[in-house]
Design a protein around this motif. Sequence first.
Motif, short mmCIF file in Angstrom:
data_model
loop_
_atom_site.label_atom_id
_atom_site.label_comp_id
_atom_site.label_asym_id
_atom_site.label_seq_id
_atom_site.Cartn_x
_atom_site.Cartn_y
_atom_site.Cartn_z
N THR A 114 0.86 -1.19 0.00
CA THR A 114 0.00 0.00 0.00
C THR A 114 0.89 1.23 0.00
OG1 THR A 114 -1.73 -1.16 1.25
CG2 THR A 114 -1.85 1.25 1.16
N ARG A 120 -0.86 11.31 -8.27
CA ARG A 120 -1.77 10.81 -9.31
C ARG A 120 -1.52 11.58 -10.60
NH1 ARG A 120 -7.47 8.84 -6.71
NH2 ARG A 120 -7.52 7.88 -8.78
N ASN A 125 0.07 6.69 -14.02
CA ASN A 125 -0.98 5.97 -14.75
C ASN A 125 -0.39 5.03 -15.80
OD1 ASN A 125 -2.99 7.26 -13.30
ND2 ASN A 125 -3.22 8.91 -14.79
N ASP A 132 -0.93 -3.61 -14.52
CA ASP A 132 -2.22 -4.31 -14.68
C ASP A 132 -2.14 -5.36 -15.79
OD1 ASP A 132 -3.29 -2.78 -12.66
OD2 ASP A 132 -4.28 -1.35 -14.00
N LYS A 137 -2.64 -6.66 -9.60
CA LYS A 137 -3.90 -5.99 -9.29
C LYS A 137 -3.62 -4.69 -8.55
CE LYS A 137 -6.63 -10.26 -8.96
NZ LYS A 137 -7.48 -11.10 -8.09
N THR A 138 -4.13 -3.59 -9.09
CA THR A 138 -3.94 -2.29 -8.45
C THR A 138 -5.29 -1.59 -8.32
OG1 THR A 138 -3.60 -1.08 -10.54
CG2 THR A 138 -1.65 -2.07 -9.51
N ARG A 139 -5.46 -0.85 -7.22
CA ARG A 139 -6.69 -0.06 -7.07
C ARG A 139 -6.42 1.11 -6.15
NH1 ARG A 139 -10.41 -0.85 -2.64
NH2 ARG A 139 -9.47 -2.10 -0.97
N TRP A 140 -7.01 2.25 -6.51
CA TRP A 140 -6.96 3.42 -5.65
C TRP A 140 -7.97 3.24 -4.52
CZ3 TRP A 140 -3.12 6.76 -6.28
CH2 TRP A 140 -2.51 6.86 -7.53
N LEU A 147 -2.73 3.89 -2.88
CA LEU A 147 -2.83 2.84 -3.90
C LEU A 147 -2.50 1.49 -3.28
CD1 LEU A 147 -3.14 2.35 -7.06
CD2 LEU A 147 -0.63 2.26 -7.08
N GLU A 148 -3.32 0.50 -3.60
CA GLU A 148 -3.10 -0.87 -3.14
C GLU A 148 -2.61 -1.71 -4.32
OE1 GLU A 148 -5.89 -3.36 -0.41
OE2 GLU A 148 -6.43 -3.84 -2.49
#
Length: 259
Positions: A114, A120, A125, A132, A137-140, A147-148
Amino acid sequence: MSDDYLARIGTTIKEARHRAGLSQADLATKLETSQSAVARIEAGGQNLTLDNLARISEALDTELVALTRTSSSGAVHLKIEGGRTLSGAIDVKTSKNAAVALLCASLLNRGRTTLRNLARIEEVNRILEVLDSIGVKTRWLPDSADLEIIPPERIDLDGMDEAAARRTRTVIMFLGPLLHEFDNFRLPYAGGCDLGTRTVEPHMTSLTHFGLDVTATQGWYEAKVTGQDAADKTIILTERGDTVTENALMAAARHPGRT
């Protein structure tokens, strides 16, 4: 400015653009101007103000103008008039260089990573698109700039988004983490063969100590890993660059010996 000075500045800007892996059109977009204007600047045919140089420096993430020392002793003289009341707030900008380096370093971690207060920005990006595409696996996290990142059991380099990878030079920092995962692999790079050959040399010199051999071919970094061992390493970097240092650190992080 004299024509000779403008020509020198233009050459400096062109070289910095090449190092950044940008085309003239890319730089024009960042500066909100035309490609022909960038071409004139690099040819030394455009007068430039300090504001112009500052904007170009920011777009290329490099210092084009430095403060000159004012005496033989090396001192820089500043005059400060104080006694003025200050108030307000300043938003502190997070670091682009640190952000992309940490994204690449997340490949070293077998578990969840994390990253808090991540910048950002477009460069981030682009790397996320690449991550990805190879199964990461990434997610805000909601309502935050955190970011995880969760790695896959096995990285899928064959699935890499080549177009996204070619839009950033940061992909070169995959070399350090991936040499621990694969015996052979290839990575796309941006900017053309002349840029790749020059840019990859310091990385080759440092990472060869960990058994990595890299050849810059037309549009690709061809990597082969042989002769890895647990012996202690002493490495002298041939370039004091951010990405070279970070690549060496990431290669050393999972090396069983002392580096």
